[in-house]
Motif scaffolding. Structure first.
Motif, PDB file in Angstrom:
ATOM      1  N   VAL A 161       0.685  -1.074  -0.068  1.00  0.00           N
ATOM      2  CA  VAL A 161      -0.155  -0.140   0.129  1.00  0.00           C
ATOM      3  C   VAL A 161       0.919   1.313  -0.064  1.00  0.00           C
ATOM      4  O   VAL A 161       1.876   1.437   0.679  1.00  0.00           O
ATOM      5  N   ASP A 162       0.507   2.161  -0.915  1.00  0.00           N
ATOM      6  CA  ASP A 162       1.509   3.526  -1.176  1.00  0.00           C
ATOM      7  C   ASP A 162       2.985   3.094  -1.120  1.00  0.00           C
ATOM      8  O   ASP A 162       3.798   3.858  -0.448  1.00  0.00           O
ATOM      9  N   GLY A 163       3.453   1.848  -1.550  1.00  0.00           N
ATOM     10  CA  GLY A 163       4.888   1.604  -1.747  1.00  0.00           C
ATOM     11  C   GLY A 163       5.540   0.859  -0.582  1.00  0.00           C
ATOM     12  O   GLY A 163       6.539   0.370  -0.488  1.00  0.00           O
ATOM     13  N   GLU A 164       4.535   0.481   0.113  1.00  0.00           N
ATOM     14  CA  GLU A 164       5.068  -0.441   1.532  1.00  0.00           C
ATOM     15  C   GLU A 164       4.312  -1.507   1.721  1.00  0.00           C
ATOM     16  O   GLU A 164       3.065  -1.520   1.600  1.00  0.00           O
ATOM     17  N   GLU A 165       5.102  -2.697   2.163  1.00  0.00           N
ATOM     18  CA  GLU A 165       4.266  -3.775   2.530  1.00  0.00           C
ATOM     19  C   GLU A 165       3.464  -3.778   3.543  1.00  0.00           C
ATOM     20  O   GLU A 165       3.996  -3.512   4.768  1.00  0.00           O
ATOM     21  N   VAL A 166       2.252  -4.318   3.667  1.00  0.00           N
ATOM     22  CA  VAL A 166       1.399  -4.082   4.611  1.00  0.00           C
ATOM     23  C   VAL A 166       1.710  -4.743   5.920  1.00  0.00           C
ATOM     24  O   VAL A 166       1.630  -4.245   6.972  1.00  0.00           O
ATOM     25  N   VAL A 167       2.238  -5.899   5.805  1.00  0.00           N
ATOM     26  CA  VAL A 167       2.700  -6.731   6.967  1.00  0.00           C
ATOM     27  C   VAL A 167       3.785  -6.127   7.686  1.00  0.00           C
ATOM     28  O   VAL A 167       3.923  -6.317   8.791  1.00  0.00           O
ATOM     29  N   ALA A 168       4.565  -5.246   6.878  1.00  0.00           N
ATOM     30  CA  ALA A 168       5.648  -4.659   7.645  1.00  0.00           C
ATOM     31  C   ALA A 168       5.366  -3.223   8.432  1.00  0.00           C
ATOM     32  O   ALA A 168       6.266  -2.820   9.027  1.00  0.00           O
ATOM     33  N   LEU A 169       4.282  -2.826   8.030  1.00  0.00           N
ATOM     34  CA  LEU A 169       3.656  -1.456   8.534  1.00  0.00           C
ATOM     35  C   LEU A 169       3.501  -1.753  10.227  1.00  0.00           C
ATOM     36  O   LEU A 169       2.693  -2.708  10.517  1.00  0.00           O
ATOM     37  N   PRO A 170       3.698  -0.729  10.878  1.00  0.00           N
ATOM     38  CA  PRO A 170       3.197  -0.896  12.420  1.00  0.00           C
ATOM     39  C   PRO A 170       1.762  -0.784  12.304  1.00  0.00           C
ATOM     40  O   PRO A 170       1.144   0.192  11.436  1.00  0.00           O
ATOM     41  N   PRO A 171       1.174  -1.104  13.180  1.00  0.00           N
ATOM     42  CA  PRO A 171      -0.609  -1.061  13.183  1.00  0.00           C
ATOM     43  C   PRO A 171      -1.018   0.202  13.150  1.00  0.00           C
ATOM     44  O   PRO A 171      -1.964   0.194  12.163  1.00  0.00           O
ATOM     45  N   ARG A 172      -0.396   1.200  13.802  1.00  0.00           N
ATOM     46  CA  ARG A 172      -1.164   2.456  13.711  1.00  0.00           C
ATOM     47  C   ARG A 172      -0.977   3.279  12.241  1.00  0.00           C
ATOM     48  O   ARG A 172      -1.819   3.864  11.647  1.00  0.00           O
ATOM     49  N   GLU A 173       0.257   2.768  11.816  1.00  0.00           N
ATOM     50  CA  GLU A 173       0.722   3.352  10.292  1.00  0.00           C
ATOM     51  C   GLU A 173      -0.216   2.816   9.416  1.00  0.00           C
ATOM     52  O   GLU A 173      -0.699   3.488   8.235  1.00  0.00           O
ATOM     53  N   ARG A 174      -0.509   1.614   9.548  1.00  0.00           N
ATOM     54  CA  ARG A 174      -1.359   0.908   8.503  1.00  0.00           C
ATOM     55  C   ARG A 174      -2.513   1.274   8.734  1.00  0.00           C
ATOM     56  O   ARG A 174      -3.379   1.416   7.596  1.00  0.00           O
ATOM     57  N   ALA A 175      -3.198   1.597   9.814  1.00  0.00           N
ATOM     58  CA  ALA A 175      -4.597   2.034  10.073  1.00  0.00           C
ATOM     59  C   ALA A 175      -4.819   3.587   9.314  1.00  0.00           C
ATOM     60  O   ALA A 175      -5.936   4.001   8.713  1.00  0.00           O
ATOM     61  N   CYS A 176      -3.731   4.326   9.204  1.00  0.00           N
ATOM     62  CA  CYS A 176      -3.586   5.561   8.588  1.00  0.00           C
ATOM     63  C   CYS A 176      -3.855   5.412   7.065  1.00  0.00           C
ATOM     64  O   CYS A 176      -4.314   6.307   6.481  1.00  0.00           O
ATOM     65  N   LEU A 207     -15.258   7.674  17.127  1.00  0.00           N
ATOM     66  CA  LEU A 207     -13.833   8.265  17.599  1.00  0.00           C
ATOM     67  C   LEU A 207     -12.808   7.110  17.456  1.00  0.00           C
ATOM     68  O   LEU A 207     -11.552   7.364  17.371  1.00  0.00           O
ATOM     69  N   GLY A 208     -13.369   5.988  17.734  1.00  0.00           N
ATOM     70  CA  GLY A 208     -12.499   4.835  17.689  1.00  0.00           C
ATOM     71  C   GLY A 208     -11.807   4.736  16.437  1.00  0.00           C
ATOM     72  O   GLY A 208     -10.644   4.313  16.377  1.00  0.00           O
ATOM     73  N   GLY A 209     -12.130   5.248  15.132  1.00  0.00           N
ATOM     74  CA  GLY A 209     -11.553   5.408  13.857  1.00  0.00           C
ATOM     75  C   GLY A 209     -10.400   6.456  13.755  1.00  0.00           C
ATOM     76  O   GLY A 209      -9.736   6.541  13.154  1.00  0.00           O
ATOM     77  N   ARG A 261     -17.233   5.438  10.799  1.00  0.00           N
ATOM     78  CA  ARG A 261     -15.982   5.379  11.361  1.00  0.00           C
ATOM     79  C   ARG A 261     -14.834   5.187  10.552  1.00  0.00           C
ATOM     80  O   ARG A 261     -13.878   5.883  10.557  1.00  0.00           O
ATOM     81  N   ALA A 262     -14.814   4.424   9.324  1.00  0.00           N
ATOM     82  CA  ALA A 262     -13.826   4.148   8.365  1.00  0.00           C
ATOM     83  C   ALA A 262     -13.673   5.523   8.007  1.00  0.00           C
ATOM     84  O   ALA A 262     -12.436   5.832   7.264  1.00  0.00           O
ATOM     85  N   ILE A 263     -14.556   6.384   7.462  1.00  0.00           N
ATOM     86  CA  ILE A 263     -14.449   7.843   7.020  1.00  0.00           C
ATOM     87  C   ILE A 263     -13.496   8.784   8.022  1.00  0.00           C
ATOM     88  O   ILE A 263     -12.613   9.074   7.709  1.00  0.00           O
TER      89      ILE A 263
END
Lengths: 356, 261
Positions: free
Chosen positions: B64-79, B101-103, B154-156
């Motif tokens: 995603v956007d040039g980086e492997e999803v599994v290598a992304l830290p969870p918060r970075e991935r969620a962004c 707000l959890g989103g 929430r996804a928005i």
């Protein structure tokens, strides 16, 4: 301010005022001497090194013993309730308690081993190299509690992930093993009256003759566990929609589980290490606080701490006041109150439980 | 056009040894709404979970956007990736505004406290999904349609570039089905990308620019909807009981037809 925020504030104020009053009351009333409030205050100031001690040294000593006793009671109540708050949050179950992950059973085993060593069952060399025995039981209790929890977590996290169900089942199995070992020790020492009495007494829990050392142990554990709150509270809230859902909004679920288990284990271990087995504080207090103020862990965990301190100190104070010398051990009182309470919870939530 | 999300030969096996994915690939560009279709058990939802980083593929890559999803830290991935689940395994006992707000979680600072900006994003997300009126209700008090719109909201609020949506219209009436797809389409018009797993071929036909067909854990065909939603492509996948037609705007209609042949 929303009605819930008002309720939280009210709850916090009530807890703090009650805690202060109960603390002072515990200094004044006891099974022996009775202090006036002025006297108790002066003794307290003297203990802090800011004033003259009370007229007779024995009165000052009694007061100091009561101070440690009250402080340890506060610490133990707070630590057990905080631990329960973490465990209920992690398991998403208001009927879960710290004993599920083996903390209580492990502490009992550790303490029993320590009693064996002190009681002369180990080579003299072991006792000497461990240096005295006053610190041994809390130390072994802590090691047992922490070791057992670590074992439960390790065994249940096969395949790189720890599911809550496997944690629960592993906890039951490990608790069984630990209970077996504990029973073996009891059976081995059955003829040795002093040793078996010491082991048995520990399982009733005790808050008598506690010192600054005990207060130090329990408040260190409590502080470590409380330090984890800012890094777990919001995450535990997000866990309410399930693990995958929490993960999808960015929660590091693996890290959350480890942190919450660590915090729950360290605080419960510290509590049972200094006070023996005191059940039900960890189950009842977070449950009641959740009913009173709602379920956001940001406030739930802090208020559970306060509530646990008020609950245990209040129960101790009340039974000393009502029963005097006939007062029961704290673990016994908690079991007597806690058992029926647990039943009431089960009946109340029968509808929800039948859906499991 | 730069691809936001690229998956190549993704394979996944559940712990009981069942191979749910056996080589699924896709590309999702900026500003694109793509539908993933296919019969039950073809691996659509598993694929979506692999794309979201919720499952770790046995082999293959998701970037995603040039980086492997599994290598992304969870918060970075969620962004970068937001998921709209089909349903929640458990309904949280919280108010709608707190749930949404959890989103914002991935955007919160060290002490995890929500700023006025976060609350504003939540309100805007709720009203864009036509759910502003339920913000102080409990999640458990909502109807199925309201709940689905809150999940989209929430996804928005998560403000991720890519939305991964799993069966958003199950159990919704026609008006609410349209409402959910409209709010996703609006986001895509605003520059985000969306991948929607759906059984509703006709909503896919109206809102998606491309469709990807999955069968037996593989992506077998992809292309513009009017070239994918045809008898030649769908009959081998879904069987012969299909009726094909056209909306007034020329987009294909596909409905089950009991009397076919």
């Amino acid at each position: 301010m929303s009605s819930n925020a008002r309720r939280v504030r009210l709850c916090a104020v009530v807890f703090v005022v009650l805690l202060g009053a109960l603390f002072f009351g515990s200094l004044c009333f006891g099974t022996t001497v009775r202090f006036s409030t002025g006297e108790a205050w002066r003794g307290l100031i003297a203990l802090l090194g800011l004033g003259e001690p009370l007229e007779t040294a024995s009165r000052q000593t009694i007061l100091e013993l009561r101070v440690w006793r009250a402080l340890v009671t506060i610490g133990v109540g707070a630590a057990l309730a905080l631990s329960g708050g973490y465990i209920q949050g992690l398991f998403q179950n208001g009927l879960a308690s710290p004993s599920l992950i083996g903390v209580t059973g492990g502490a009992a085993l550790g303490a029993a081993v320590a009693v064996l060593i002190v009681g002369g069952y180990a080579p003299r060399l072991v006792l000497e190299s461990l240096g005295g025995n006053a610190y041994l039981i809390p130390l072994f209790g802590f090691a047992g509690a922490f070791g057992t929890t670590a074992l439960v977590v390790y065994l249940s996290s096969g395949g790189g992930r720890t599911s809550v169900t496997s944690l629960l089942l592993t906890g039951i199995a490990v608790n069984m093993c630990v209970a077996g070992l504990f029973a073996a020790i009891q059976s081995l020492t059955l003829e040795n009256w002093e040793v078996s009495r010491a082991i048995l007494a520990w399982t009733f829990g005790t808050l008598d003759d506690r010192s600054g050392y005990h207060a130090g142990v329990v408040f260190s554990g409590l502080a470590l566990a409380a330090a984890c709150i800012p890094f777990t509270a919001v995450e535990l809230d997000l866990l309410k929609g399930g693990e995958a859902d929490a993960q999808s909004v960015g929660v590091d679920v693996k890290r959350l589980k480890w942190l919450a288990i660590f915090a729950a284990a360290v605080s419960a271990a510290a509590a049972v290490a200094v006070a023996g087995q005191i059940a039900f504080v960890g189950l009842v207090v977070p449950h009641l606080v959740r009913l009173a103020i709602g379920a956001s862990h940001r406030v739930l965990l802090w208020l559970s701490m306060l509530g646990g301190a008020v609950f245990l100190l209040g129960a101790e104070f009340a039974q000393r006041w009502l029963l005097g010398d006939a007062a029961l051990q704290p673990g016994v009182v908690m079991a007597l109150i806690g058992g029926p309470f647990f039943l009431v919870l089960l009946v109340r939530e029968r509808k929800e439980i039948s859906a499991w | 056009m730069v691809n936001r999300l690229v998956a190549e030969h993704v394979a996944f096996e559940y712990s009981n040894g069942v191979a749910a994915l056996a080589g699924a690939s896709l590309e999702l560009a900026r500003g694109e709404l793509v539908a993933v279709i296919g019969p039950n058990g073809s691996g659509k939802s598993t694929f979506l979970r692999c794309l979201a980083g919720l499952l770790v593929p046995k082999s293959g890559t998701v970037v995603v956007d040039g980086e492997e999803v599994v290598a992304l830290p969870p918060r970075e991935r969620a962004c970068r990736l937001a998921v709209v689940p089909q349903f929640l395994p458990r309904l949280p006992d919280v108010r709608v505004q707190d749930f949404v707000l959890g989103g914002r979680y991935a955007h919160l600072g060290r002490w995890r406290s929500a700023k006025p900006h976060d609350r504003a994003v939540v309100r805007a997300a709720l009203s864009s999904c036509d759910a502003g009126d339920v913000e102080s209700r409990l999640m458990s008090e909502l109807s199925g349609g309201q709940r689905q719109r809150v999940l989209v909201a929430r996804a928005i609020a998560q403000e991720a570039g890519v939305l991964l949506v799993d069966e958003p219209t199950n159990s919704l009436d026609p008006e609410h089905q349209l409402a959910v797809f409209r709010s996703i389409a609006e986001l895509v018009a605003g520059g985000r990308s969306a991948l929607v797993v759906t059984h509703d071929l006709n909503l896919a036909s109206q809102f998606a620019s491309r469709a990807i067909v999955m069968q037996a854990g593989r992506t077998i065909t992809e292309g513009p909807v009017d070239r994918v939603l045809t008898r030649e492509v769908l009959e081998p996948v879904y069987g012969p009981h299909l009726f094909f037609g056209r909306f007034a705007n020329g987009r294909p209609i596909v409905v089950p037809w009991a009397d076919a042949r």
